[in-house]
Write a protein that holds these residues in place. Structure first.
Motif, PDB file in Angstrom:
ATOM      1  N   SER A 133      66.321 -64.827 -65.479  1.00 40.26           N
ATOM      2  CA  SER A 133      67.216 -65.171 -66.586  1.00 40.26           C
ATOM      3  C   SER A 133      66.721 -66.369 -67.390  1.00 40.26           C
ATOM      4  O   SER A 133      67.255 -66.653 -68.466  1.00 40.26           O
ATOM      5  N   PHE A 134      65.718 -67.089 -66.878  1.00 39.16           N
ATOM      6  CA  PHE A 134      65.182 -68.228 -67.624  1.00 39.16           C
ATOM      7  C   PHE A 134      64.446 -67.751 -68.870  1.00 39.16           C
ATOM      8  O   PHE A 134      63.611 -66.848 -68.813  1.00 39.16           O
ATOM      9  N   ASP A 135      64.767 -68.368 -70.003  1.00 43.00           N
ATOM     10  CA  ASP A 135      64.090 -68.092 -71.268  1.00 43.00           C
ATOM     11  C   ASP A 135      63.319 -69.339 -71.671  1.00 43.00           C
ATOM     12  O   ASP A 135      63.916 -70.362 -72.005  1.00 43.00           O
ATOM     13  N   CYS A 136      61.994 -69.246 -71.643  1.00 40.28           N
ATOM     14  CA  CYS A 136      61.142 -70.393 -71.979  1.00 40.28           C
ATOM     15  C   CYS A 136      60.694 -70.369 -73.444  1.00 40.28           C
ATOM     16  O   CYS A 136      59.845 -71.175 -73.842  1.00 40.28           O
ATOM     17  N   HIS A 137      61.240 -69.432 -74.223  1.00 38.36           N
ATOM     18  CA  HIS A 137      60.956 -69.336 -75.656  1.00 38.36           C
ATOM     19  C   HIS A 137      59.467 -69.079 -75.924  1.00 38.36           C
ATOM     20  O   HIS A 137      58.961 -69.387 -77.001  1.00 38.36           O
ATOM     21  N   SER A 138      58.796 -68.549 -74.938  1.00 39.11           N
ATOM     22  CA  SER A 138      57.397 -68.146 -75.045  1.00 39.11           C
ATOM     23  C   SER A 138      57.158 -67.114 -73.946  1.00 39.11           C
ATOM     24  O   SER A 138      57.415 -67.392 -72.771  1.00 39.11           O
ATOM     25  N   ARG A 139      56.700 -65.930 -74.330  1.00 40.45           N
ATOM     26  CA  ARG A 139      56.488 -64.874 -73.333  1.00 40.45           C
ATOM     27  C   ARG A 139      55.501 -65.306 -72.261  1.00 40.45           C
ATOM     28  O   ARG A 139      55.693 -65.023 -71.068  1.00 40.45           O
ATOM     29  N   MET A 140      54.457 -66.026 -72.665  1.00 41.51           N
ATOM     30  CA  MET A 140      53.437 -66.440 -71.716  1.00 41.51           C
ATOM     31  C   MET A 140      54.003 -67.435 -70.700  1.00 41.51           C
ATOM     32  O   MET A 140      53.794 -67.298 -69.483  1.00 41.51           O
ATOM     33  N   ILE A 141      54.723 -68.452 -71.200  1.00 41.42           N
ATOM     34  CA  ILE A 141      55.273 -69.464 -70.300  1.00 41.42           C
ATOM     35  C   ILE A 141      56.352 -68.852 -69.411  1.00 41.42           C
ATOM     36  O   ILE A 141      56.419 -69.141 -68.210  1.00 41.42           O
ATOM     37  N   THR A 142      57.209 -67.995 -69.993  1.00 41.25           N
ATOM     38  CA  THR A 142      58.255 -67.340 -69.199  1.00 41.25           C
ATOM     39  C   THR A 142      57.645 -66.522 -68.079  1.00 41.25           C
ATOM     40  O   THR A 142      58.076 -66.582 -66.918  1.00 41.25           O
ATOM     41  N   ARG A 143      56.611 -65.749 -68.392  1.00 39.11           N
ATOM     42  CA  ARG A 143      55.937 -64.925 -67.388  1.00 39.11           C
ATOM     43  C   ARG A 143      55.309 -65.789 -66.306  1.00 39.11           C
ATOM     44  O   ARG A 143      55.421 -65.501 -65.105  1.00 39.11           O
ATOM     45  N   ASP A 144      54.645 -66.877 -66.719  1.00 37.33           N
ATOM     46  CA  ASP A 144      53.968 -67.739 -65.751  1.00 37.33           C
ATOM     47  C   ASP A 144      54.962 -68.476 -64.855  1.00 37.33           C
ATOM     48  O   ASP A 144      54.697 -68.688 -63.670  1.00 37.33           O
ATOM     49  N   LEU A 145      56.107 -68.885 -65.435  1.00 38.99           N
ATOM     50  CA  LEU A 145      57.118 -69.561 -64.618  1.00 38.99           C
ATOM     51  C   LEU A 145      57.664 -68.612 -63.554  1.00 38.99           C
ATOM     52  O   LEU A 145      57.798 -68.995 -62.384  1.00 38.99           O
ATOM     53  N   ARG A 146      57.959 -67.375 -63.947  1.00 31.93           N
ATOM     54  CA  ARG A 146      58.456 -66.388 -62.982  1.00 31.93           C
ATOM     55  C   ARG A 146      57.440 -66.142 -61.876  1.00 31.93           C
ATOM     56  O   ARG A 146      57.799 -66.044 -60.691  1.00 31.93           O
ATOM     57  N   LYS A 147      56.172 -66.062 -62.255  1.00 31.50           N
ATOM     58  CA  LYS A 147      55.119 -65.843 -61.262  1.00 31.50           C
ATOM     59  C   LYS A 147      54.987 -67.037 -60.336  1.00 31.50           C
ATOM     60  O   LYS A 147      54.849 -66.881 -59.109  1.00 31.50           O
ATOM     61  N   THR A 148      55.021 -68.251 -60.900  1.00 28.92           N
ATOM     62  CA  THR A 148      54.885 -69.471 -60.097  1.00 28.92           C
ATOM     63  C   THR A 148      56.028 -69.602 -59.104  1.00 28.92           C
ATOM     64  O   THR A 148      55.818 -70.001 -57.943  1.00 28.92           O
ATOM     65  N   LEU A 149      57.252 -69.266 -59.536  1.00 31.09           N
ATOM     66  CA  LEU A 149      58.429 -69.393 -58.675  1.00 31.09           C
ATOM     67  C   LEU A 149      58.627 -68.171 -57.770  1.00 31.09           C
ATOM     68  O   LEU A 149      59.630 -68.089 -57.059  1.00 31.09           O
ATOM     69  N   LYS A 150      57.670 -67.233 -57.806  1.00 28.10           N
ATOM     70  CA  LYS A 150      57.684 -66.051 -56.944  1.00 28.10           C
ATOM     71  C   LYS A 150      58.977 -65.252 -57.114  1.00 28.10           C
ATOM     72  O   LYS A 150      59.680 -64.917 -56.139  1.00 28.10           O
ATOM     73  N   ALA A 151      59.301 -64.959 -58.389  1.00 27.33           N
ATOM     74  CA  ALA A 151      60.571 -64.313 -58.706  1.00 27.33           C
ATOM     75  C   ALA A 151      60.727 -62.951 -58.031  1.00 27.33           C
ATOM     76  O   ALA A 151      61.843 -62.552 -57.680  1.00 27.33           O
ATOM     77  N   ASN A 152      59.641 -62.224 -57.857  1.00 19.28           N
ATOM     78  CA  ASN A 152      59.745 -60.912 -57.222  1.00 19.28           C
ATOM     79  C   ASN A 152      60.165 -61.010 -55.756  1.00 19.28           C
ATOM     80  O   ASN A 152      60.903 -60.167 -55.245  1.00 19.28           O
ATOM     81  N   GLU A 153      59.691 -62.060 -55.092  1.00 23.57           N
ATOM     82  CA  GLU A 153      59.991 -62.234 -53.669  1.00 23.57           C
ATOM     83  C   GLU A 153      61.248 -63.055 -53.443  1.00 23.57           C
ATOM     84  O   GLU A 153      62.034 -62.791 -52.528  1.00 23.57           O
ATOM     85  N   TYR A 154      61.452 -64.070 -54.299  1.00 29.66           N
ATOM     86  CA  TYR A 154      62.612 -64.965 -54.191  1.00 29.66           C
ATOM     87  C   TYR A 154      63.283 -65.035 -55.567  1.00 29.66           C
ATOM     88  O   TYR A 154      62.982 -65.925 -56.362  1.00 29.66           O
ATOM     89  N   PRO A 155      64.182 -64.118 -55.874  1.00 26.77           N
ATOM     90  CA  PRO A 155      64.693 -63.985 -57.242  1.00 26.77           C
ATOM     91  C   PRO A 155      65.648 -65.078 -57.698  1.00 26.77           C
ATOM     92  O   PRO A 155      65.956 -65.156 -58.887  1.00 26.77           O
ATOM     93  N   LYS A 156      66.099 -65.952 -56.779  1.00 24.15           N
ATOM     94  CA  LYS A 156      67.103 -66.940 -57.162  1.00 24.15           C
ATOM     95  C   LYS A 156      66.673 -68.366 -56.845  1.00 24.15           C
ATOM     96  O   LYS A 156      66.012 -68.616 -55.840  1.00 24.15           O
ATOM     97  N   MET A 157      67.066 -69.290 -57.720  1.00 22.78           N
ATOM     98  CA  MET A 157      67.018 -70.718 -57.435  1.00 22.78           C
ATOM     99  C   MET A 157      68.443 -71.142 -57.089  1.00 22.78           C
ATOM    100  O   MET A 157      69.383 -70.837 -57.816  1.00 22.78           O
ATOM    101  N   THR A 158      68.625 -71.839 -55.965  1.00 20.42           N
ATOM    102  CA  THR A 158      69.962 -72.168 -55.480  1.00 20.42           C
ATOM    103  C   THR A 158      70.115 -73.676 -55.304  1.00 20.42           C
ATOM    104  O   THR A 158      69.233 -74.333 -54.749  1.00 20.42           O
ATOM    105  N   ILE A 159      71.230 -74.212 -55.800  1.00 18.19           N
ATOM    106  CA  ILE A 159      71.595 -75.612 -55.567  1.00 18.19           C
ATOM    107  C   ILE A 159      72.904 -75.614 -54.787  1.00 18.19           C
ATOM    108  O   ILE A 159      73.934 -75.146 -55.284  1.00 18.19           O
ATOM    109  N   THR A 160      72.874 -76.101 -53.552  1.00 18.89           N
ATOM    110  CA  THR A 160      74.053 -76.177 -52.691  1.00 18.89           C
ATOM    111  C   THR A 160      74.571 -77.607 -52.672  1.00 18.89           C
ATOM    112  O   THR A 160      73.831 -78.535 -52.349  1.00 18.89           O
TER     113      THR A 160
END
Length: 203
Positions: A88-115
């Motif tokens: 759901s993160f929009d980095c206003h750049s397809r390249m940066i958005t794609r790289d952020l998802r890859k860096t954060l391992k979105a396919n394996e860990y789809p959520k960032m959680t703050i408890t």
């Protein structure tokens, strides 16, 4: 003698049973609950050796709640969490958005959680902002770490409060390496800021 002991135990059990509803009512009366409204938002700000970037989530679709034990001693106990879908993160750049998802391992860990864990004290919830610190657990890419955050609370209308919070993290805090582009010529810095603005409604 045996009858007297049995009578004493029986009376004690009856007294405990009748006192439980009162204790439970007192405990529940000290808990304040808020539901997170859809117009809450979160952003991630980062920098490279070339420029800076911002990634936003402008709508909170989950129906999560945060609870606060107002009668507890300092620090105040919190429970509840916010969960952000990495896609759901929009980095206003397809390249940066794609790289952020890859860096954060979105396919394996789809959520960032703050408890949420604690607050220094219970805020007054007045119209002016009140600055408070508290502790949270953050989970990114399957790694959980505990951090102290800075918050501000303010009244946002009848039955609503605004909770702003954030701090600087590092990709390395979560055993991640910042993304690199163009054979390493563009390098994202390790540090990035996470800031959230939660609109909370009393329930």
């Amino acid at each position: 003698m045996l009858f007297k002991n049995f009578r004493f135990i029986f009376i004690t059990v009856i007294l405990i049973m009748f006192s439980l509803p009162t204790v439970m009512a007192q405990s529940s009366a000290n808990v304040v609950r808020w539901v997170i409204e859809k117009n809450s938002s979160l952003c991630v700000n980062g920098k490279s050796n070339v420029n800076s970037f911002t990634c936003n989530i402008n709508k909170y679709v989950a129906r999560d709640t945060i609870s606060c034990e107002t009668g507890s001693a300092s620090p105040i106990k919190l429970s509840g969490k916010i969960q952000m879908e990495i896609v759901s993160f929009d980095c206003h750049s397809r390249m940066i958005t794609r790289d952020l998802r890859k860096t954060l391992k979105a396919n394996e860990y789809p959520k960032m959680t703050i408890t949420f864990l604690t607050l220094e004290w219970m805020p007054g919830l007045h119209s002016e902002k009140e600055l408070i610190k508290g502790w949270v657990e953050v989970e990114v890419a399957g790694v959980i770490k505990r951090f102290e955050l800075s918050y501000s609370f303010s009244n946002d209308g009848p039955g609503h409060i605004q909770l702003d919070g954030g701090r600087t993290f590092n990709f390395s805090d979560f055993k991640l390496s910042p993304p690199k582009k163009m054979a390493g010529l563009i390098k994202i810095k390790d540090a990035f800021d996470v800031n959230f603005q939660l609109i909370l409604r009393t329930v």
